[in-house]
Design a protein around this motif. Structure first.
Motif, short mmCIF file in Angstrom:
data_model
loop_
_atom_site.label_atom_id
_atom_site.label_comp_id
_atom_site.label_asym_id
_atom_site.label_seq_id
_atom_site.Cartn_x
_atom_site.Cartn_y
_atom_site.Cartn_z
N ALA A 81 0.84 -1.20 0.00
CA ALA A 81 0.00 0.00 0.00
C ALA A 81 0.88 1.26 0.00
N GLU A 94 -1.62 3.44 -2.66
CA GLU A 94 -3.04 3.09 -2.59
C GLU A 94 -3.14 1.60 -2.27
N GLU A 95 -4.35 1.11 -2.10
CA GLU A 95 -4.57 -0.30 -1.78
C GLU A 95 -3.97 -1.20 -2.85
N ASN A 124 -2.18 -2.27 -8.51
CA ASN A 124 -2.74 -1.12 -7.81
C ASN A 124 -4.26 -1.12 -7.92
N SER A 133 -6.36 1.14 -8.42
CA SER A 133 -6.94 1.99 -9.46
C SER A 133 -6.75 1.41 -10.87
#
Length: 269
Positions: A94, A99-100, A227, A229
């Motif tokens: 992360a 991000e996650e 990622n 996104s």
């Protein structure tokens, strides 16, 4: 919540951005490594069609016939899935992604003595994560060094585009693809202790040595992540998983990449 899942320092994140890889020490405990060892010792004694297909009658000429890599063990084994989503690893990812992270693939390599290595290559040639990139988390189950087939990386090549590979030397590599390092760049060895994790960018050129030892396996648990996104990934890596184990379905990426449409699907990686 795992008490070690505290993420990375700013210095570690900067090193990853600059070099394309990061060695994180001791993200797995001895007990966790023993759990992984027991799990894959059991798997090694059976055939799992499509995931692990050993030749139990192999004569030993090619050790990888008896001990091929296990592909996507998280799809049939709960322990493998749990460690693919290991909280310290997910926390580090992360930070690296910003991000996650979504788990896309798991593999286990036994790499017994005498095994060929893997020619230099780039992971996102296969995963085709877009937009964004994949990151590998390569966990040493045994100590890994130059003698028993440890990893090689070509620092700072994460900034280079994904390229169409050449054919690898089958005498040294069990895979068929080879990516030549850019001029002036050379591979360097990564020495790891059991429980260490090497994170590296999907464009980073990397590979491994032949296992030249007499009696040392070089077992490793390797996972790839995208990622959150990202919108697309190669079909072989779907579905993906969040840290809590829930499934995520990205679109299938049909792009053939730099080699054209005949390279659009690579389930063998």
């Amino acid at each position: 919540m795992d008490g070690r899942a505290v993420g990375l320092t700013e210095e570690q994140r900067k090193r990853f951005e600059e070099e394309g890889y990061l060695l994180a020490k001791g993200l797995f405990t001895k007990e966790e490594l023993s759990d992984i060892e027991r799990t894959f010792e059991r798997i090694a004694e059976r055939t799992v069609p499509g995931h692990f297909e050993p030749d139990f009658a192999a004569d030993g000429t090619d050790p990888l016939k008896r001990y091929p890599r296990v592909m996507h063990p998280h799809r049939f084994d709960a322990t493998a899935k749990r460690y693919m989503l290991h909280p310290p690893v997910m926390a580090a990812l992360a930070d690296l992604f910003g991000e996650e992270a979504l788990a896309a693939q798991s593999m286990f390599y036994y790499k017994p003595p005498g095994s060929r290595g893997q020619a230099l290559h780039q992971d996102n040639f296969y995963l085709k994560v877009e937009p964004g990139n994949c990151i590998a988390a390569w966990t040493a189950v045994d100590p890994a060094d130059e003698e028993n087939g440890g990893l090689l990386v070509v620092p700072k090549t994460q900034a280079h585009e994904i390229v169409c590979p050449e054919r690898a030397d089958a005498r040294e590599s069990f895979t068929t693809h080879f990516v030549k390092p850019p001029e002036g760049k050379k591979p360097v060895p990564i020495v790891m202790e059991a429980g260490d994790v090497l994170f590296f960018n999907g464009n980073l050129i990397h590979g491994s040595y032949r296992n030249k030892s007499k009696d040392r396996f070089r077992r490793s648990f390797i996972c790839h992540y995208a990622n959150a996104s990202a919108a697309r990934i190669s079909s072989y890596y779907r579905p993906l998983y969040r840290a809590d184990g829930t499934e995520v379905e990205l679109e299938t990426n049909p792009d053939g990449g730099p080699c054209g449409v005949e390279y659009a699907y690579y389930g063998a990686h």
